[in-house]
Design a protein around this motif. Structure first.
Motif, PDB file in Angstrom:
ATOM      1  N   ALA A 141      20.675 -13.302  30.569  1.00 41.35           N
ATOM      2  CA  ALA A 141      19.581 -13.761  29.714  1.00 41.35           C
ATOM      3  C   ALA A 141      18.709 -14.759  30.446  1.00 41.35           C
ATOM      4  O   ALA A 141      19.197 -15.647  31.144  1.00 41.35           O
ATOM      5  CB  ALA A 141      20.140 -14.387  28.438  1.00 41.35           C
ATOM      6  N   GLY A 142      17.403 -14.625  30.261  1.00 44.34           N
ATOM      7  CA  GLY A 142      16.464 -15.547  30.874  1.00 44.34           C
ATOM      8  C   GLY A 142      16.238 -16.786  30.031  1.00 44.34           C
ATOM      9  O   GLY A 142      16.954 -17.057  29.062  1.00 44.34           O
ATOM     10  N   GLU A 143      15.203 -17.549  30.389  1.00 45.67           N
ATOM     11  CA  GLU A 143      14.882 -18.774  29.665  1.00 45.67           C
ATOM     12  C   GLU A 143      14.317 -18.457  28.283  1.00 45.67           C
ATOM     13  O   GLU A 143      13.779 -17.375  28.037  1.00 45.67           O
ATOM     14  CB  GLU A 143      13.860 -19.605  30.456  1.00 45.67           C
ATOM     15  CG  GLU A 143      14.372 -20.112  31.792  1.00 45.67           C
ATOM     16  CD  GLU A 143      15.533 -21.076  31.627  1.00 45.67           C
ATOM     17  OE1 GLU A 143      15.451 -21.941  30.719  1.00 45.67           O
ATOM     18  OE2 GLU A 143      16.517 -20.949  32.382  1.00 45.67           O
ATOM     19  N   MET A 144      14.424 -19.443  27.389  1.00 52.05           N
ATOM     20  CA  MET A 144      13.896 -19.271  26.045  1.00 52.05           C
ATOM     21  C   MET A 144      12.377 -19.130  26.090  1.00 52.05           C
ATOM     22  O   MET A 144      11.694 -19.857  26.801  1.00 52.05           O
ATOM     23  CB  MET A 144      14.279 -20.472  25.183  1.00 52.05           C
ATOM     24  CG  MET A 144      13.998 -20.291  23.700  1.00 52.05           C
ATOM     25  SD  MET A 144      15.234 -19.259  22.877  1.00 52.05           S
ATOM     26  CE  MET A 144      16.654 -20.378  22.916  1.00 52.05           C
ATOM     27  N   GLU A 145      11.850 -18.172  25.334  1.00 51.30           N
ATOM     28  CA  GLU A 145      10.419 -17.944  25.249  1.00 51.30           C
ATOM     29  C   GLU A 145       9.966 -18.025  23.797  1.00 51.30           C
ATOM     30  O   GLU A 145      10.774 -17.926  22.867  1.00 51.30           O
ATOM     31  CB  GLU A 145      10.063 -16.561  25.806  1.00 51.30           C
ATOM     32  CG  GLU A 145      10.379 -16.370  27.266  1.00 51.30           C
ATOM     33  CD  GLU A 145       9.949 -14.997  27.750  1.00 51.30           C
ATOM     34  OE1 GLU A 145       8.911 -14.493  27.264  1.00 51.30           O
ATOM     35  OE2 GLU A 145      10.656 -14.424  28.595  1.00 51.30           O
ATOM     36  N   GLN A 146       8.655 -18.174  23.609  1.00 54.32           N
ATOM     37  CA  GLN A 146       8.081 -18.261  22.278  1.00 54.32           C
ATOM     38  C   GLN A 146       8.273 -16.941  21.538  1.00 54.32           C
ATOM     39  O   GLN A 146       8.046 -15.861  22.074  1.00 54.32           O
ATOM     40  CB  GLN A 146       6.600 -18.604  22.362  1.00 54.32           C
ATOM     41  CG  GLN A 146       5.972 -18.975  21.031  1.00 54.32           C
ATOM     42  CD  GLN A 146       4.521 -19.394  21.206  1.00 54.32           C
ATOM     43  OE1 GLN A 146       3.913 -19.119  22.225  1.00 54.32           O
ATOM     44  NE2 GLN A 146       3.974 -20.062  20.206  1.00 54.32           N
ATOM     45  N   ALA A 147       8.661 -17.050  20.276  1.00 48.21           N
ATOM     46  CA  ALA A 147       8.972 -15.867  19.482  1.00 48.21           C
ATOM     47  C   ALA A 147       7.760 -14.983  19.262  1.00 48.21           C
ATOM     48  O   ALA A 147       7.890 -13.768  19.081  1.00 48.21           O
ATOM     49  CB  ALA A 147       9.557 -16.296  18.134  1.00 48.21           C
ATOM     50  N   SER A 148       6.572 -15.557  19.292  1.00 55.19           N
ATOM     51  CA  SER A 148       5.371 -14.772  19.045  1.00 55.19           C
ATOM     52  C   SER A 148       5.153 -13.688  20.097  1.00 55.19           C
ATOM     53  O   SER A 148       4.401 -12.739  19.876  1.00 55.19           O
ATOM     54  CB  SER A 148       4.137 -15.683  18.991  1.00 55.19           C
ATOM     55  OG  SER A 148       3.935 -16.336  20.235  1.00 55.19           O
ATOM     56  N   ARG A 149       5.815 -13.789  21.241  1.00 46.97           N
ATOM     57  CA  ARG A 149       5.647 -12.777  22.290  1.00 46.97           C
ATOM     58  C   ARG A 149       6.167 -11.404  21.861  1.00 46.97           C
ATOM     59  O   ARG A 149       5.816 -10.392  22.446  1.00 46.97           O
ATOM     60  CB  ARG A 149       6.354 -13.228  23.573  1.00 46.97           C
ATOM     61  CG  ARG A 149       5.781 -14.515  24.152  1.00 46.97           C
ATOM     62  CD  ARG A 149       6.454 -14.879  25.465  1.00 46.97           C
ATOM     63  NE  ARG A 149       6.061 -16.197  25.919  1.00 46.97           N
ATOM     64  CZ  ARG A 149       4.941 -16.478  26.562  1.00 46.97           C
ATOM     65  NH1 ARG A 149       4.096 -15.497  26.830  1.00 46.97           N
ATOM     66  NH2 ARG A 149       4.660 -17.704  26.932  1.00 46.97           N
TER      67      ARG A 149
END
Length: 552
Positions: A141-149
């Motif tokens: 798993a990568g880094e946390m990203e914004q959910a809107s993506r």
């Protein structure tokens, strides 16, 4: 298995499948009626978690349509899904291909993990905040990203034991790299599979997880619906239009032209504003609507004297606003704030936020961010009450309990104003910030209808989005899902709703925007959308009353 799970999984017991289940449109609105009869993709046993666990995973159901992937998840206990202890992860293999993505959560070929409640320090047992996604590849798993993506929408915003989770099919395809040789998105066809698993993690450890489930897509991907024409926002014939809008504090001062274009396009009879920066004056409000009135009609305003740094106001076009004297500044009952402070720990809920003692001092000085004013509609007096309740917090947190106190206090102030007008109309609207529990909404509604009934709750819909989300991030990397924070409550035995919708200029066609005189970006000047409700009956102009402080 409890009764709340039986309805969801009834079809697994051999019941006949109703063909309409597959055709039923899902709205991501926190109302689960449109899931009735849907077969659960997986059911996790109840009671397989340690005693006291906030989450005990249950059933997961999944549907798809041309635009969205929909999931209904059962968490077993009532929690704030964007502010719980620990996190719920939804691990998805979005193409059903174990050769893509990576190994994660006991699944091969996982492409995406949706995180419900982000934890800045996952190893700590604390309340987190917000939602996010992690892309999964060969290295995990990568880094946390914004959910809107990925177009993530979670409903309801307040605590519940079940939640609707929605993902945008096109956005998920982009995140997981589903592109053909030509650079176009690869089409997911009916019959293709998606694979997933739901997990609950706390203090860095897996507490509960479902078996891996499989969902077979029933629909081909499709385009977004057409943008709306100007007639989609037209007033119903003979109706009285009320618009309620959280105007995002200083943005209202800094972007006057954009706000003015939106109000002009909607042409309300009554305008309820909340979160007005305290430097805005009655003269400013008069100037704001000076050029908006129809020929021969003017605007009058009532601006709250209380509310601290964020005030509320009532404006009317073609009718007089008469401020309710007892609601110009609404203070707390003696000892109420002290009682609240004695019941909560005086520690910030999250680092960087003010502790309860600071909130108590601010509330005592400013009073509620609410007011009340009378306007005559169809020959009947109606009390209009704009409000903005405390933000942030999870179910049972100090801020959530402060919202409850604010709602009770406002409820009592409204009841006092209505005491000698039992047949009057009532509209209460604004940002209720129900991000912890739904109890503030319940407290505010309670007993204010005619005959002691509760107030009705209008249902303003955002048609192109199939949701009731009134708030969405417009300021960058916000960790929260869009949600329904703003409400309009009314006396249903006095007022009749003919139409209710959320207005976003970006939903309009270019021709409609030209017709209405708005820009696509105008509603982005606030992170809240305007609520528009058309009531039966037209505004009447009563005889002018004596001057009231605060009226303009």
């Amino acid at each position: 298995m409890g009764p709340r799970r039986v309805a969801l999984v009834a079809l697994t017991a051999g019941c006949a499948v109703d063909p309409s289940v597959h055709e039923r449109t899902v709205w991501t609105d926190g109302d689960f009626d449109d899931w009735e009869g849907v077969t659960a993709a997986v059911v996790d046993p109840a009671g397989d978690v340690p005693a006291g666990s906030p989450v005990d995973l249950g059933a997961v159901a999944m549907k798809d349509d041309a635009r969205f992937l929909h999931l209904l998840i059962d968490l077993g206990h009532t929690v704030t899904v964007q502010g719980m202890r620990g996190s719920v992860e939804m691990v998805l293999d979005t193409d059903g291909d174990a050769r893509t993505g990576g190994a994660y959560g006991g699944m091969d070929g996982a492409d995406l993990a949706v995180v419900l409640t982000r934890q800045p320090e996952p190893e700590r047992d604390s309340h987190g905040a917000g939602v996010g996604i992690r892309r999964i590849g060969p290295d995990g798993a990568g880094e946390m990203e914004q959910a809107s993506r990925v177009g993530l929408l979670v409903s309801p915003t307040y605590s519940s034991d079940r939640f609707e989770v929605r993902l945008d099919r096109a956005a998920v395809a982009v995140v997981t790299g589903q592109r053909g040789a030509t650079g176009q998105r690869a089409a997911a066809r009916p019959g293709d599979a998606m694979v997933g698993r739901l997990r609950y993690l706390r203090a860095g450890a897996v507490v509960d997880e479902t078996a891996v489930f499989r969902h077979t897509l029933a629909t081909p991907p499709g385009e977004d619906p057409p943008r709306l024409g100007a007639d989609a926002v037209a007033r119903r014939p003979g109706a009285h239009r009320v618009v309620a809008w959280n105007v995002s504090s200083m943005s209202f001062r800094n972007n006057q032209d954009a706000f003015r274009r939106v109000v002009a396009a909607l042409a309300p009879d009554v305008l309820l504003l909340d979160e007005i920066h305290f430097t805005v004056t009655p003269d400013d409000l008069a100037h704001f609507t000076r050029d908006l009135a129809a020929a021969g009609e003017g605007w009058t305003w009532w601006l709250a004297s209380g509310g601290g740094r964020q005030r509320t106001a009532v404006g009317a076009s073609g009718g007089e606003v008469r401020g309710e004297r007892g609601m110009g500044r609404i203070g707390y009952p003696p000892g109420a704030l002290e009682g609240w402070l004695a019941e909560v720990e005086d520690e910030p809920e999250v680092p960087g936020r003010a502790p309860p003692s600071v909130l108590a001092r601010v509330e005592a000085e400013g009073g509620l961010s609410a007011t009340g004013a009378w306007v005559t509609v169809g020959g009947r007096d109606v009390l209009f009450v704009p409000v903005d309740l405390q933000s942030a917090g999870y179910d049972g947190s100090p801020r959530d309990r402060l919202r409850e106190l604010q709602a009770r206090t406002l409820n009592q102030a409204i009841a006092a104003a209505l005491a000698d007008r039992p047949g009057a109309g009532l509209v209460v609207a604004g940002d209720l910030n129900v991000v912890g529990s739904a109890r503030p909404l319940d407290e505010l509604r309670r007993g204010l209808g005619v005959g002691g009934r509760d107030l009705e709750v209008a249902r303003p819909e955002r048609l192109r989005d199939r949701s009731l989300a009134t708030w969405r991030s417009t300021w960058g990397e916000d960790p929260f899902s869009p949600g329904r924070l703003d409400y309009l409550l009314y006396r249903g035995t006095v007022l009749r709703v003919e139409r209710a919708f959320l207005f976003d200029a970006a939903d309009l066609s270019a021709r409609a925007r030209e017709t209405l005189g708005v820009l696509a970006s105008d509603t982005e000047k606030s992170d809240h959308l305007p609520l528009v409700v058309d009531f039966g009956g037209r505004l009447e102009r009563p005889a002018m009353s004596a001057n009231i402080p605060g009226a303009v």
